[in-house]
Design an enzyme around this catalytic site. Structure first.
Site, PDB file in Angstrom:
ATOM      1  N   GLU A 113      25.154  53.064  85.517  1.00 44.99           N
ATOM      2  CA  GLU A 113      24.612  53.180  84.155  1.00 44.99           C
ATOM      3  C   GLU A 113      23.438  54.154  84.161  1.00 44.99           C
ATOM      4  O   GLU A 113      22.665  54.208  85.125  1.00 44.99           O
ATOM      5  CB  GLU A 113      24.165  51.799  83.665  1.00 44.99           C
ATOM      6  CG  GLU A 113      23.668  51.748  82.244  1.00 44.99           C
ATOM      7  CD  GLU A 113      23.377  50.321  81.790  1.00 44.99           C
ATOM      8  OE1 GLU A 113      22.647  50.159  80.796  1.00 44.99           O
ATOM      9  OE2 GLU A 113      23.874  49.360  82.423  1.00 44.99           O
TER      10      GLU A 113
ATOM     11  N   ASP B  95      20.405  55.246  81.350  1.00 44.69           N
ATOM     12  CA  ASP B  95      19.877  54.690  80.101  1.00 44.69           C
ATOM     13  C   ASP B  95      18.796  55.511  79.423  1.00 44.69           C
ATOM     14  O   ASP B  95      17.836  55.945  80.074  1.00 44.69           O
ATOM     15  CB  ASP B  95      19.243  53.316  80.379  1.00 44.69           C
ATOM     16  CG  ASP B  95      20.239  52.236  80.684  1.00 44.69           C
ATOM     17  OD1 ASP B  95      21.417  52.384  80.337  1.00 44.69           O
ATOM     18  OD2 ASP B  95      19.825  51.224  81.291  1.00 44.69           O
TER      19      ASP B  95
ATOM     20  N   GLU C 230      16.648  53.857  76.376  1.00 43.84           N
ATOM     21  CA  GLU C 230      16.441  52.690  75.518  1.00 43.84           C
ATOM     22  C   GLU C 230      15.094  52.849  74.818  1.00 43.84           C
ATOM     23  O   GLU C 230      14.081  53.138  75.468  1.00 43.84           O
ATOM     24  CB  GLU C 230      16.447  51.393  76.329  1.00 43.84           C
ATOM     25  CG  GLU C 230      17.801  51.085  76.963  1.00 43.84           C
ATOM     26  CD  GLU C 230      17.809  49.741  77.684  1.00 43.84           C
ATOM     27  OE1 GLU C 230      18.869  49.120  77.721  1.00 43.84           O
ATOM     28  OE2 GLU C 230      16.742  49.331  78.197  1.00 43.84           O
TER      29      GLU C 230
END
Length: 282
Positions: free
Chosen positions: A104, A106, A108
């Site tokens: 993953e 990210d 955010e």
């Protein structure tokens, strides 16, 4: 070289093969993504598929995912975040593989109470392990206009950029034993969800549901990458992102962003890592 219909056909075949191997998606939410959760809280606002919104209320958030999986690529979108009191909300744009040992990458955006800045949280997971957080306060208000966020993922490095400015580089350091996401194809995801137990000041600031629904906007979604199909991905190194590095100007921009706007760096968290920071940091 003497040109003939035979050689012309061969060049055409190679050209068409290259187009299939490295697919460029030029921004249509209608064609390239599906709103896979939210029960109507995610909406595409125009016939061309350029503008999409995600909403959150007390019952549910919402999100979309790319129709294709990619093994390496460049994914970018313009976002305008939830304005006002956004405490407890998390707005995302990221790449993720399925399963319990997932990879993953990210972006955010952690909301805050009115008048206080968003926190941009970045992280990289390999085989289900993250713990590589770097966080920033942006040099602009991300709620009053659209700004461009981009993840470049190639075999050598991952580069996070904001409005074309690189803020973080995560290099492939496998020679010194640091795992790097290279084996699992990922989809592109975006979501708006509630995490009031940790997102804002470690959970001290709760979500004010009287302000719901909360809405974030996405536009000009664009992915250039190597599509995973039938268990393989053909990815010739003829696209700039595939071999992209940071020159001295790019490294200076990373240094600028991190010296002025970084608010957390796992590489300097000696309380968290009392026996020494992770090897990738040294």
């Amino acid at each position: 070289m003497k040109f003939s219909y035979g050689t012309g056909f061969a060049f055409l075949a190679l050209f068409l093969f290259a187009l299939q191997s490295v697919c460029v998606y030029a921004g249509s939410f209608h064609k390239d993504v599906q709103i896979h959760w939210g029960d109507g809280r995610g909406k595409i606002h125009d016939n061309e598929g350029k503008l999409l919104s995600l909403s959150l209320d007390k019952s549910s958030g919402s999100g979309f995912q790319s129709n294709q999986e990619f093994l390496y690529g460049k994914a970018e979108v313009q976002m305008k975040l939830v304005p006002g009191n956004s405490a407890g909300t998390v707005t995302t744009f990221y790449l993720k593989a399925p399963g319990t040992m997932w990879d993953e990458i990210d972006f955010e955006f952690l909301g805050n109470i009115s008048g206080h800045p968003y926190t941009l949280h970045t992280n990289v997971y390999t085989k289900g392990t993250g713990d590589k957080e770097q966080q920033f306060h942006l040099w602009f208000d991300p709620t009053v206009g659209f700004h461009t966020y981009c993840i470049t993922w190639n075999p050598q490095r991952i580069i996070f950029t904001v409005d074309g400015i690189p803020i973080r580089e995560f290099k492939n350091s496998e020679p010194i034993g640091i795992p790097f996401p290279k084996d699992q194809p990922m989809r592109v995801y975006a979501s708006l969800w509630e995490a009031e137990h940790w997102a804002t000041r470690g959970g001290l600031e709760k979500t004010d549901w009287s302000k719901a629904p909360f809405t974030a906007f996405y536009r000009n979604y664009n992915v250039e990458g190597c599509v995973w199909a039938n268990g393989k991905s053909s990815c010739p190194a003829n696209s700039p992102w595939y071999t992209q590095t940071l020159d001295q100007s790019g490294l200076d921009k990373v240094k600028w962003a991190q010296s002025k706007y970084m608010v957390y760096n796992y590489c300097t968290d000696t309380k968290r890592f009392p026996k020494g920071v992770p090897k990738v940091c040294t």
